[in-house]
Design a protein around this motif. Structure first.
Motif, PDB file in Angstrom:
ATOM      1  N   ARG A  31       0.851  -1.193   0.000  1.00 37.92           N
ATOM      2  CA  ARG A  31       0.000   0.000   0.000  1.00 37.92           C
ATOM      3  C   ARG A  31       0.885   1.241   0.000  1.00 37.92           C
ATOM      4  O   ARG A  31       1.851   1.323   0.753  1.00 37.92           O
ATOM      5  N   SER A  32       0.546   2.212  -0.808  1.00 40.25           N
ATOM      6  CA  SER A  32       1.299   3.471  -0.821  1.00 40.25           C
ATOM      7  C   SER A  32       1.204   4.171   0.518  1.00 40.25           C
ATOM      8  O   SER A  32       2.168   4.747   1.008  1.00 40.25           O
ATOM      9  N   SER A  33       0.034   4.134   1.111  1.00 40.18           N
ATOM     10  CA  SER A  33      -0.202   4.731   2.421  1.00 40.18           C
ATOM     11  C   SER A  33      -0.776   3.633   3.320  1.00 40.18           C
ATOM     12  O   SER A  33      -1.950   3.286   3.198  1.00 40.18           O
ATOM     13  N   PRO A  34       0.040   3.080   4.201  1.00 44.88           N
ATOM     14  CA  PRO A  34      -0.376   1.911   4.982  1.00 44.88           C
ATOM     15  C   PRO A  34      -1.244   2.238   6.203  1.00 44.88           C
ATOM     16  O   PRO A  34      -0.949   1.804   7.325  1.00 44.88           O
ATOM     17  N   TYR A  35      -2.301   2.991   5.963  1.00 47.31           N
ATOM     18  CA  TYR A  35      -3.187   3.396   7.049  1.00 47.31           C
ATOM     19  C   TYR A  35      -4.627   3.362   6.568  1.00 47.31           C
ATOM     20  O   TYR A  35      -4.894   3.571   5.385  1.00 47.31           O
ATOM     21  N   SER A  36      -5.544   3.102   7.501  1.00 47.29           N
ATOM     22  CA  SER A  36      -6.963   3.053   7.168  1.00 47.29           C
ATOM     23  C   SER A  36      -7.784   3.609   8.316  1.00 47.29           C
ATOM     24  O   SER A  36      -7.626   3.181   9.457  1.00 47.29           O
ATOM     25  N   LYS A  37      -8.683   4.527   8.001  1.00 42.87           N
ATOM     26  CA  LYS A  37      -9.571   5.026   9.049  1.00 42.87           C
ATOM     27  C   LYS A  37     -10.736   4.065   9.275  1.00 42.87           C
ATOM     28  O   LYS A  37     -11.369   4.085  10.301  1.00 42.87           O
ATOM     29  N   PHE A  38     -11.009   3.180   8.307  1.00 40.45           N
ATOM     30  CA  PHE A  38     -12.114   2.237   8.415  1.00 40.45           C
ATOM     31  C   PHE A  38     -11.732   0.948   9.133  1.00 40.45           C
ATOM     32  O   PHE A  38     -12.544   0.358   9.836  1.00 40.45           O
ATOM     33  N   ILE A  65       6.659   0.096  -4.643  1.00 43.95           N
ATOM     34  CA  ILE A  65       5.733  -0.499  -5.612  1.00 43.95           C
ATOM     35  C   ILE A  65       4.268  -0.211  -5.281  1.00 43.95           C
ATOM     36  O   ILE A  65       3.377  -0.949  -5.719  1.00 43.95           O
ATOM     37  N   GLY A  66       4.027   0.841  -4.556  1.00 41.60           N
ATOM     38  CA  GLY A  66       2.647   1.213  -4.231  1.00 41.60           C
ATOM     39  C   GLY A  66       1.892   1.687  -5.460  1.00 41.60           C
ATOM     40  O   GLY A  66       2.486   2.143  -6.444  1.00 41.60           O
ATOM     41  N   GLY A  67       0.590   1.587  -5.412  1.00 39.95           N
ATOM     42  CA  GLY A  67      -0.255   1.943  -6.552  1.00 39.95           C
ATOM     43  C   GLY A  67      -0.574   3.413  -6.682  1.00 39.95           C
ATOM     44  O   GLY A  67      -1.171   3.832  -7.670  1.00 39.95           O
ATOM     45  N   LYS A  68      -0.164   4.218  -5.691  1.00 39.72           N
ATOM     46  CA  LYS A  68      -0.416   5.661  -5.739  1.00 39.72           C
ATOM     47  C   LYS A  68       0.866   6.411  -5.387  1.00 39.72           C
ATOM     48  O   LYS A  68       1.006   6.939  -4.284  1.00 39.72           O
ATOM     49  N   PRO A  69       1.805   6.449  -6.331  1.00 41.26           N
ATOM     50  CA  PRO A  69       3.074   7.134  -6.046  1.00 41.26           C
ATOM     51  C   PRO A  69       2.855   8.611  -5.728  1.00 41.26           C
ATOM     52  O   PRO A  69       1.907   9.224  -6.199  1.00 41.26           O
ATOM     53  N   ARG A  70       3.740   9.157  -4.932  1.00 43.08           N
ATOM     54  CA  ARG A  70       3.638  10.577  -4.558  1.00 43.08           C
ATOM     55  C   ARG A  70       4.031  11.505  -5.711  1.00 43.08           C
ATOM     56  O   ARG A  70       3.484  12.578  -5.857  1.00 43.08           O
ATOM     57  N   ASP A  71       4.978  11.068  -6.509  1.00 44.37           N
ATOM     58  CA  ASP A  71       5.498  11.890  -7.600  1.00 44.37           C
ATOM     59  C   ASP A  71       4.460  12.025  -8.716  1.00 44.37           C
ATOM     60  O   ASP A  71       3.976  11.033  -9.277  1.00 44.37           O
ATOM     61  N   LYS A  72       4.117  13.259  -9.050  1.00 45.51           N
ATOM     62  CA  LYS A  72       3.088  13.549 -10.055  1.00 45.51           C
ATOM     63  C   LYS A  72       3.478  13.118 -11.474  1.00 45.51           C
ATOM     64  O   LYS A  72       2.617  13.009 -12.342  1.00 45.51           O
ATOM     65  N   LYS A  73       4.755  12.835 -11.710  1.00 41.60           N
ATOM     66  CA  LYS A  73       5.172  12.420 -13.053  1.00 41.60           C
ATOM     67  C   LYS A  73       4.580  11.068 -13.457  1.00 41.60           C
ATOM     68  O   LYS A  73       4.593  10.713 -14.632  1.00 41.60           O
ATOM     69  N   TYR A  74       4.044  10.327 -12.486  1.00 43.49           N
ATOM     70  CA  TYR A  74       3.453   9.021 -12.768  1.00 43.49           C
ATOM     71  C   TYR A  74       1.957   9.101 -13.055  1.00 43.49           C
ATOM     72  O   TYR A  74       1.304   8.086 -13.230  1.00 43.49           O
ATOM     73  N   TYR A  75       1.427  10.310 -13.138  1.00 41.76           N
ATOM     74  CA  TYR A  75      -0.003  10.499 -13.341  1.00 41.76           C
ATOM     75  C   TYR A  75      -0.285  11.110 -14.710  1.00 41.76           C
ATOM     76  O   TYR A  75       0.508  11.886 -15.232  1.00 41.76           O
ATOM     77  N   GLU A  76      -1.442  10.731 -15.242  1.00 38.05           N
ATOM     78  CA  GLU A  76      -1.906  11.286 -16.506  1.00 38.05           C
ATOM     79  C   GLU A  76      -3.412  11.510 -16.365  1.00 38.05           C
ATOM     80  O   GLU A  76      -4.148  10.567 -16.068  1.00 38.05           O
ATOM     81  N   ASN A  77      -3.839  12.724 -16.534  1.00 37.57           N
ATOM     82  CA  ASN A  77      -5.253  13.078 -16.378  1.00 37.57           C
ATOM     83  C   ASN A  77      -5.801  12.621 -15.025  1.00 37.57           C
ATOM     84  O   ASN A  77      -6.921  12.126 -14.930  1.00 37.57           O
ATOM     85  N   GLY A  78      -4.994  12.763 -14.000  1.00 40.66           N
ATOM     86  CA  GLY A  78      -5.420  12.429 -12.645  1.00 40.66           C
ATOM     87  C   GLY A  78      -5.352  10.955 -12.277  1.00 40.66           C
ATOM     88  O   GLY A  78      -5.684  10.581 -11.160  1.00 40.66           O
TER      89      GLY A  78
END
Length: 160
Positions: A31-38, A65-78
């Motif tokens: 997990r990119s962010s290993p936390y859950s409020k639920f 290898i998380g699915g939501k990298p912090r670096d914006k270069k890995y994103y396209e149209n959000g």
């Protein structure tokens, strides 16, 4: 062989029992962010403590290898562009670490999404591992009656 699982909303006890039933000795948190409020029992520190108490190692690789990298270069149209992620050195390092861990251990890649087909552990990580000749088994909720083998027919040629 490498297993994957999405913890979803299961109890910590159920998760530990599934790990025991598959004789898993290392849980690799992807997990990119290993936390859950639920389901806070799956917060990084909580699940690590529970696993260690039950004889299972915990390793966090979500920053590789998380699915939501912090670096914006890995994103396209959000949306995350998995092809870009898969081509990065950091991702390759994470994959190499998984392969190394798997050589002498029975490992599971853990994310939060229960359905692997809606998760980067199938749509990104499995694609890479299968191409490297590894067999992947997705453990679904209710464990042994819900396992899915991912193989070469599951490789999504549109991703890579």
């Amino acid at each position: 062989m490498i297993y994957t699982i999405g913890h979803s909303n299961m109890t910590q006890e159920s998760f530990v029992e599934i790990m025991k039933s598959f004789k898993i000795n290392i849980v690799v948190d992807v997990r990119s962010s290993p936390y859950s409020k639920f389901v806070p029992h799956f917060n990084r520190e909580n699940i690590k403590k529970s696993l260690i108490e039950n004889g299972t190692r915990y390793i966090f690789l979500g920053d590789y290898i998380g699915g939501k990298p912090r670096d914006k270069k890995y994103y396209e149209n959000g949306k995350v562009n998995y092809m870009r992620v898969a081509q990065s050195d950091r991702y390759s390092e994470g994959i190499n670490r998984i392969i190394e861990l798997n050589n002498e251990n029975n490992i599971v890649l853990m994310c939060s999404e229960e359905d692997p087909y809606n998760c980067h552990r199938h749509n990104l990580i499995t694609q890479t591992l299968v191409k490297n000749g590894l067999e992947i088994i997705h453990i679904r909720k209710n464990s042994s009656d819900k396992i899915i083998k991912a193989d070469k027919k599951d490789i999504q040629t549109t991703l890579f």
